[in-house]
Design an enzyme around this catalytic site. Sequence first.
Site, mmCIF file in Angstrom:
data_model
loop_
_atom_site.group_PDB
_atom_site.id
_atom_site.type_symbol
_atom_site.label_atom_id
_atom_site.label_comp_id
_atom_site.label_asym_id
_atom_site.label_seq_id
_atom_site.Cartn_x
_atom_site.Cartn_y
_atom_site.Cartn_z
ATOM 1 C CB SER A 19 -1.506 -5.546 5.411
ATOM 2 O OG SER A 19 -1.656 -6.472 4.372
ATOM 3 C CB ILE A 20 -1.037 -0.109 6.444
ATOM 4 C CG1 ILE A 20 0.101 0.390 5.533
ATOM 5 C CG2 ILE A 20 -1.370 0.922 7.509
ATOM 6 C CD1 ILE A 20 -0.249 1.620 4.696
ATOM 7 C CB VAL A 68 -15.363 -3.658 1.546
ATOM 8 C CG1 VAL A 68 -14.784 -4.168 2.846
ATOM 9 C CG2 VAL A 68 -14.263 -3.239 0.571
ATOM 10 C CE1 TYR A 158 -1.725 6.250 -4.705
ATOM 11 C CE2 TYR A 158 -3.111 8.182 -4.506
ATOM 12 C CZ TYR A 158 -2.713 6.952 -4.039
ATOM 13 O OH TYR A 158 -3.303 6.423 -2.917
ATOM 14 C CE LYS A 165 -5.943 5.933 -0.746
ATOM 15 N NZ LYS A 165 -6.550 4.967 0.209
ATOM 16 C CB ILE A 194 4.602 1.475 3.316
ATOM 17 C CG1 ILE A 194 4.265 2.662 4.225
ATOM 18 C CG2 ILE A 194 5.404 0.439 4.082
ATOM 19 C CD1 ILE A 194 3.582 2.256 5.528
HETATM 20 C C1 1JT Z 1 -3.504 1.465 -4.412
HETATM 21 C C2 1JT Z 1 -2.269 1.056 -4.912
HETATM 22 C C3 1JT Z 1 -3.581 2.444 -3.433
HETATM 23 C C4 1JT Z 1 -1.110 1.624 -4.412
HETATM 24 C C5 1JT Z 1 -1.183 2.601 -3.455
HETATM 25 C C6 1JT Z 1 -2.419 3.028 -2.955
HETATM 26 N N1 1JT Z 1 -2.187 3.978 -2.023
HETATM 27 C C7 1JT Z 1 -0.863 4.171 -1.938
HETATM 28 N N2 1JT Z 1 -0.261 3.337 -2.795
HETATM 29 C C8 1JT Z 1 1.171 3.246 -2.983
HETATM 30 C C9 1JT Z 1 1.652 4.368 -3.879
HETATM 31 C C10 1JT Z 1 1.494 4.252 -5.252
HETATM 32 C C11 1JT Z 1 1.944 5.275 -6.081
HETATM 33 C C12 1JT Z 1 2.562 6.375 -5.534
HETATM 34 C C13 1JT Z 1 2.713 6.467 -4.160
HETATM 35 C C14 1JT Z 1 2.251 5.457 -3.343
HETATM 36 C C15 1JT Z 1 -2.141 0.023 -5.971
HETATM 37 C C16 1JT Z 1 -3.422 -0.756 -6.188
HETATM 38 C C17 1JT Z 1 -4.611 0.144 -6.198
HETATM 39 C C18 1JT Z 1 -4.772 0.837 -4.862
HETATM 40 O O1 1JT Z 1 2.998 7.344 -6.395
HETATM 41 C C19 1JT Z 1 3.622 8.482 -5.898
HETATM 42 C C20 1JT Z 1 1.765 5.191 -7.568
#
Ligand code: 1JT
Length: 258
Positions: A19-20, A68, A158, A165, A194
């Site tokens: 985890s970050i 949360v 995403y 976000k 990551i």
């Molecule tokens: C969530 C998930 C939030 C994956 C996440 C996130 N924020 C970053 N990532 C990783 C990620 C995912 C994708 C991406 C880049 C980074 C999964 C569960 C819900 C919350 O695409 C370019 C798809």
Amino acid sequence: MIDMKGKVAVVFGLANKRSIAYAIAEKLSEAGATLVLCYQSERLREESEELIEALGQKGTARAIQCDVSVDEQIDAAFAQIAEAFPVIHTVVHSVAFAPQDALKNDFLMTKREEFRIAHDVSVYSLIAIARAAAPLMTEGGSIMTLTYYGSTKVFPNYNVMGVAKAALEATVRYLAASLGSKGIRVNAISAGPIKTLAARGVSDFATILDAVTARAPLHRNIEQQEVGKVALFLASDLASGMTGGVTFVDCGFSITGI
Ligand code: 1JT
């Protein structure tokens, strides 16, 4: 060296060693901060207790269960924190969730309930936590959250997380304005992708990592520890003039055009 001795940091979003939030907790602890780790469900209690032991904070740090998405659990967690520590200085929000289908299907098909859950868990929780934490931050301090560049640019899959976000980054600005007079700073770290538990459900995540290696100015991906270091900086007095912003820890990927 940044000195966080005598400071108390509350960290949300610890699932495992990848985890970050784990790396951030590690850096804060190495700088001398006392930790409170908040984990979502009892299933994660052992992981949090193990981290406390690994950090040599057994007896000083606390691990508290807090989902949360439940107001009463946030209130109960901060009541417990207030009992143990009259003053806290840093709060780390490293929490996000969206139903898996929403990160897989066509964005057009995003369901009301998927949108609601993503925003409730990933965005509203920051407001609720900030409100509960502020009365304990009597010496001022630093609140931070984790975001991703998908807030600003479109990335395949995403989807609703990008929208959440964007709302999270706007929330950081409004909270910064609301809490500034109390000497509380609010910032976001925009981390490059990551491979954590959150990324596990993302199909073709390796392709995303490869695109960063190919295009980012530093031609590699970031590590959790690098986010941890910037989080420590934001928590510290070195960042006393920074609030309401988004700081990128992405090997420079976000400055590139093609
Ligand atoms: C969530 C998930 C939030 C994956 C996440 C996130 N924020 C970053 N990532 C990783 C990620 C995912 C994708 C991406 C880049 C980074 C999964 C569960 C819900 C919350 O695409 C370019 C798809």
